[in-house]
Scaffold this active site. Sequence first.
Site, PDB file in Angstrom:
ATOM      1  N   LYS A   1       0.857  -1.189   0.000  1.00  0.00           N
ATOM      2  CA  LYS A   1       0.000   0.000   0.000  1.00  0.00           C
ATOM      3  C   LYS A   1       0.890   1.235   0.000  1.00  0.00           C
ATOM      4  O   LYS A   1       1.555   1.541   0.989  1.00  0.00           O
ATOM      5  CB  LYS A   1      -0.905   0.043   1.226  1.00  0.00           C
ATOM      6  CG  LYS A   1      -1.828   1.249   1.146  1.00  0.00           C
ATOM      7  CD  LYS A   1      -2.439   1.641   2.467  1.00  0.00           C
ATOM      8  CE  LYS A   1      -3.138   2.973   2.327  1.00  0.00           C
ATOM      9  NZ  LYS A   1      -2.183   4.085   2.077  1.00  0.00           N
TER      10      LYS A   1
ATOM     11  N   THR B   1       5.943   6.999  14.741  1.00  0.00           N
ATOM     12  CA  THR B   1       6.012   6.131  15.912  1.00  0.00           C
ATOM     13  C   THR B   1       4.602   5.823  16.413  1.00  0.00           C
ATOM     14  O   THR B   1       4.303   4.686  16.806  1.00  0.00           O
ATOM     15  CB  THR B   1       6.855   6.815  17.017  1.00  0.00           C
ATOM     16  OG1 THR B   1       8.194   6.941  16.510  1.00  0.00           O
ATOM     17  CG2 THR B   1       6.886   6.015  18.303  1.00  0.00           C
TER      18      THR B   1
ATOM     19  N   VAL C   1       1.760   5.536  14.702  1.00  0.00           N
ATOM     20  CA  VAL C   1       1.130   4.483  13.884  1.00  0.00           C
ATOM     21  C   VAL C   1       1.872   3.158  14.061  1.00  0.00           C
ATOM     22  O   VAL C   1       1.252   2.094  14.136  1.00  0.00           O
ATOM     23  CB  VAL C   1       1.061   4.911  12.398  1.00  0.00           C
ATOM     24  CG1 VAL C   1       0.547   3.766  11.535  1.00  0.00           C
ATOM     25  CG2 VAL C   1       0.175   6.141  12.237  1.00  0.00           C
ATOM     26  N   GLY C   2       3.197   3.202  14.187  1.00  0.00           N
ATOM     27  CA  GLY C   2       3.984   1.978  14.395  1.00  0.00           C
ATOM     28  C   GLY C   2       3.495   1.207  15.617  1.00  0.00           C
ATOM     29  O   GLY C   2       3.387  -0.025  15.604  1.00  0.00           O
TER      30      GLY C   2
ATOM     31  N   GLU D   1      10.272   1.282  10.694  1.00  0.00           N
ATOM     32  CA  GLU D   1      11.227   2.398  10.656  1.00  0.00           C
ATOM     33  C   GLU D   1      10.400   3.639  10.945  1.00  0.00           C
ATOM     34  O   GLU D   1       9.582   4.056  10.137  1.00  0.00           O
ATOM     35  CB  GLU D   1      11.896   2.433   9.268  1.00  0.00           C
ATOM     36  CG  GLU D   1      13.089   3.336   9.205  1.00  0.00           C
ATOM     37  CD  GLU D   1      12.813   4.579   8.403  1.00  0.00           C
ATOM     38  OE1 GLU D   1      12.618   5.643   9.033  1.00  0.00           O
ATOM     39  OE2 GLU D   1      12.789   4.505   7.162  1.00  0.00           O
TER      40      GLU D   1
ATOM     41  N   CYS E   1      12.824  11.207   7.918  1.00  0.00           N
ATOM     42  CA  CYS E   1      12.937  10.742   9.309  1.00  0.00           C
ATOM     43  C   CYS E   1      14.344  10.924   9.847  1.00  0.00           C
ATOM     44  O   CYS E   1      14.555  10.854  11.051  1.00  0.00           O
ATOM     45  CB  CYS E   1      12.590   9.262   9.402  1.00  0.00           C
ATOM     46  SG  CYS E   1      10.933   8.911   8.890  1.00  0.00           S
TER      47      CYS E   1
ATOM     48  N   GLU F   1       9.762  15.698  16.659  1.00  0.00           N
ATOM     49  CA  GLU F   1      10.246  15.779  15.275  1.00  0.00           C
ATOM     50  C   GLU F   1       9.402  16.840  14.541  1.00  0.00           C
ATOM     51  O   GLU F   1       8.173  16.732  14.492  1.00  0.00           O
ATOM     52  CB  GLU F   1      10.039  14.399  14.653  1.00  0.00           C
ATOM     53  CG  GLU F   1      10.630  14.210  13.292  1.00  0.00           C
ATOM     54  CD  GLU F   1      10.404  12.773  12.788  1.00  0.00           C
ATOM     55  OE1 GLU F   1       9.367  12.170  13.118  1.00  0.00           O
ATOM     56  OE2 GLU F   1      11.268  12.282  12.052  1.00  0.00           O
TER      57      GLU F   1
HETATM   58  C1  SIN Z   1      13.032   8.249   5.777  1.00  0.00           C
HETATM   59  O1  SIN Z   1      12.806   9.428   5.829  1.00  0.00           O
HETATM   60  O2  SIN Z   1      12.305   7.452   6.390  1.00  0.00           O
HETATM   61  C2  SIN Z   1      14.137   7.622   4.952  1.00  0.00           C
HETATM   62  C3  SIN Z   1      15.201   8.530   4.564  1.00  0.00           C
HETATM   63  C4  SIN Z   1      16.276   7.873   3.721  1.00  0.00           C
HETATM   64  O3  SIN Z   1      16.189   6.700   3.331  1.00  0.00           O
HETATM   65  O4  SIN Z   1      17.240   8.555   3.432  1.00  0.00           O
END
Ligand code: SIN
Length: 505
Positions: A198, A254, A256-257, A274, A308, A407
């Site tokens: 998805k 985080t 939703v994780g 991740e 992230c 964040e």
């Molecule tokens: C992300 O923002 O989750 C991944 C960033 C990356 O792979 O450089």
Amino acid sequence: MISKRLYSMVGPSLSKIKNKNLIKTQAFVNGKWINSSNGETFEVSDPALYPKKESQLATVQSMSEDDYKDAIQDAQKSFQTFKKTTGRERSTLLYNLYKLMHENKEDLAKLVVLENGKPYADALGEVVYAASFFQWFAEEAPRVASDLIPSANPGTQILAIRQPIGVCGILTPWNFPLAMITRKLGAAIAAGCTTVIKPASETPLAALAMAQLSEEAGFAPGVINILPSHESSKVGKLICEDPIIKKVSFTGSTKVGKILMDQSSSTLKKLSTELGGNAPFIVFEDSNLEKAVAGAIASKFRSSGQTCICANRIFVHESIYDEFTSEFVSKLEKDVKLGNGLDEGVTHGPLIHDRSMQKVREHIEDALNKGAKLLLGGDKRPDLGENFHDLTVLGDVTPEMLIFNEETFGPVAPIIKFSSEEEVVKLANDTPVGLAGYFYTQDYARLFRVAEALEVGMVGANTALISECALPFGGVKESGFGREGSKFGVEDYTIIKGVVVGGIE
Ligand code: SIN
């Protein structure tokens, strides 16, 4: 916006895509392009032009829960054959797809710019990065090996057979519409798994274009299924609870994780996540200042701060604080051009949507109210469009401010003064998440000490550019678990079966 239409539509912006075969608005299931069984569709829009009428890119099929269940069955059927293919055969398929992505890289990059907003050069970089996972896992596929283990008992040997885990659910975010899929999909294919994917509802178009290329690459029906939907939470729950799916890989927040982990417990499903970060970027007094400034800009403002692993808190030693901030601000003033990612010379694009804008505004206002100094930017940019915001630099940031603790996922650089290594490592680790961390120093004893001390899954030491296919990508603490890419990436998609062979005289 969600609507009920039995057909899909494409807007005029997609005329920029030369290979018309790559413009897809249906789901790709079991080797066929299909509509949603309940007739639902959703709009995909260009964040740089939103909310103007011209922002409408396409009306895409929103696949129902029944459609997902059918696709999972198809993937399971396909798994019975795909699991028996050799690593070499799977390598060839991955390599074909890698080459096709390169042949179509300009079109794929334009799709990424249109639906995500990042500048064309960055989008092209993403396509190459995304394709590199197929190349990497094409090289790994023939080497997914089993082990022979000497037994503790005489006349016995133990085989540890590595087998594909089964059908995998892949749930991905909008910030890297291609690379977050390929990092998971490449590993799943190398192991011999089939997949139900998805893509984010903001950015399904590049993913669907890649599905088209997977068909051209020779993948059998049902191995790669990509189903757009605007119902992210319903689909996430279905995928986590479905007993056929044996593994779920998720990149996202985080919050939703944690929900997905809860939902996965009903089937004790293997999960890798991740999740969010709050990356420290430390500039020690013995840094190469020019490189540290360039690194901090690259890390903080990549994709306008929407990754992230972007630097989220920039710590600068008090002895070089004034020099660093002045260089940092003047370089940004000189080098940055905000605008539409398809326009010449644009270095930074818009935010993805108004929820991102609200968070950016909240963090800036909270910091300024609590005593931070505005060193650059600070405003929305309605002159460019509703989703544009100045690249912003805040000085004198302290741990009491929201921006220190959450964040931002936007173009705001908070700078914090520190006086000792011990203090800064403590501050850097003072967060429940731990994805990436960066620091600059020319003292090699310190380099090893700080790299070990940072509570993160990935460290950039004297570099801000850590993303590549060979890096074990993932976090610690509430940034999730599992490692993607690298020689470890395939492990999550396999199970080890122990076979004890006796009677060896
Ligand atoms: C992300 O923002 O989750 C991944 C960033 C990356 O792979 O450089």
